[in-house]
Design a protein around this motif. Sequence first.
Motif, short mmCIF file in Angstrom:
data_model
loop_
_atom_site.label_atom_id
_atom_site.label_comp_id
_atom_site.label_asym_id
_atom_site.label_seq_id
_atom_site.Cartn_x
_atom_site.Cartn_y
_atom_site.Cartn_z
N MET A 1 25.61 8.88 -9.04
CA MET A 1 25.53 8.78 -7.61
C MET A 1 24.19 9.28 -7.09
N TRP A 2 23.71 10.40 -7.60
CA TRP A 2 22.45 10.96 -7.13
C TRP A 2 21.27 10.10 -7.55
N ILE A 3 21.41 9.41 -8.67
CA ILE A 3 20.33 8.54 -9.12
C ILE A 3 20.16 7.37 -8.15
N ILE A 4 21.27 6.76 -7.76
CA ILE A 4 21.22 5.66 -6.81
C ILE A 4 20.70 6.16 -5.46
N PHE A 5 21.13 7.33 -5.07
CA PHE A 5 20.66 7.94 -3.82
C PHE A 5 19.15 8.16 -3.87
N ASN A 6 18.65 8.60 -5.02
CA ASN A 6 17.22 8.84 -5.19
C ASN A 6 16.44 7.54 -5.11
N TYR A 7 16.90 6.50 -5.79
CA TYR A 7 16.20 5.21 -5.73
C TYR A 7 16.26 4.60 -4.34
N PHE A 8 17.37 4.75 -3.64
CA PHE A 8 17.48 4.27 -2.28
C PHE A 8 16.47 5.00 -1.38
N SER A 9 16.31 6.29 -1.59
CA SER A 9 15.34 7.06 -0.80
C SER A 9 13.91 6.61 -1.07
N TRP A 10 13.59 6.34 -2.33
CA TRP A 10 12.26 5.84 -2.66
C TRP A 10 12.02 4.47 -2.04
N ALA A 11 13.02 3.62 -2.05
CA ALA A 11 12.88 2.29 -1.44
C ALA A 11 12.66 2.42 0.07
N LEU A 12 13.42 3.31 0.70
CA LEU A 12 13.25 3.54 2.13
C LEU A 12 11.84 4.05 2.43
N LEU A 13 11.34 4.94 1.60
CA LEU A 13 9.99 5.46 1.78
C LEU A 13 8.95 4.36 1.65
N CYS A 14 9.06 3.53 0.63
CA CYS A 14 8.08 2.45 0.42
C CYS A 14 8.09 1.46 1.57
N ILE A 15 9.27 1.06 2.00
CA ILE A 15 9.36 0.08 3.08
C ILE A 15 8.80 0.64 4.38
N SER A 16 9.19 1.85 4.72
CA SER A 16 8.70 2.41 5.98
C SER A 16 7.20 2.73 5.92
N TYR A 17 6.69 3.10 4.76
CA TYR A 17 5.26 3.39 4.62
C TYR A 17 4.44 2.12 4.79
N ILE A 18 4.81 1.08 4.09
CA ILE A 18 4.07 -0.18 4.19
C ILE A 18 4.22 -0.78 5.59
N PHE A 19 5.41 -0.69 6.17
CA PHE A 19 5.63 -1.20 7.51
C PHE A 19 4.77 -0.47 8.53
N SER A 20 4.63 0.83 8.38
CA SER A 20 3.86 1.59 9.36
C SER A 20 2.37 1.29 9.27
N LEU A 21 1.88 0.98 8.09
CA LEU A 21 0.46 0.71 7.96
C LEU A 21 0.08 -0.68 8.45
N THR A 22 1.06 -1.56 8.59
CA THR A 22 0.77 -2.91 9.06
C THR A 22 0.97 -3.06 10.56
N GLN A 23 1.48 -2.03 11.23
CA GLN A 23 1.73 -2.11 12.66
C GLN A 23 0.50 -1.71 13.46
N SER A 24 0.39 -2.31 14.64
CA SER A 24 -0.72 -1.94 15.51
C SER A 24 -0.25 -1.18 16.75
N VAL A 25 1.04 -1.22 17.03
CA VAL A 25 1.58 -0.54 18.21
C VAL A 25 1.96 0.88 17.82
N SER A 26 1.52 1.83 18.59
CA SER A 26 1.73 3.24 18.28
C SER A 26 3.22 3.62 18.27
N LYS A 27 4.03 2.98 19.08
CA LYS A 27 5.45 3.29 19.13
C LYS A 27 6.13 2.97 17.80
N TYR A 28 5.75 1.86 17.18
CA TYR A 28 6.34 1.48 15.90
C TYR A 28 5.83 2.36 14.76
N ILE A 29 4.60 2.79 14.87
CA ILE A 29 4.05 3.69 13.85
C ILE A 29 4.79 5.02 13.88
N THR A 30 5.10 5.51 15.08
CA THR A 30 5.83 6.77 15.20
C THR A 30 7.23 6.65 14.61
#
Length: 112
Positions: free
Chosen positions: A1-30
């Motif tokens: 269970m913790w392994i899946i939780f860990n991989y889910f957390s890494w996926a969430l981090l990658c998606i939000s990191y890449i998404f934030s660097l491609t945004q130009s609006v400050s509200k979405y970056i926040t």
Amino acid sequence: MWIIFNYFSWALLCISYIFSLTQSVSKYITRSIIMCRLAFGLIIISQTVISFRTFNHHLIAIIIGWACSLILIYLIESSFLKRQYLRFNVWRLFITIILIIVNLIIQTKIDL
């Protein structure tokens, strides 16, 4: 269970990191910064539990994994700072993505 939780957390981090660097609006970056910090917390919790359960078997891998995770947190936070106030360097994104992959490989070795 913790392994899946860990991989889910890494996926969430990658998606939000890449998404934030491609945004130009400050509200979405926040919003993406908040999601990244939430993912940091989830990663730290899951890595702590996994570290306690496998401490006797994979001591060196656990230490390297924690060091990579702390370096990643620093790189991502400084990337957000650079993104908001200065010009962003593409090499920082490349190094961060490579370090995320290395950290996932280390986590997979620990979890096996």
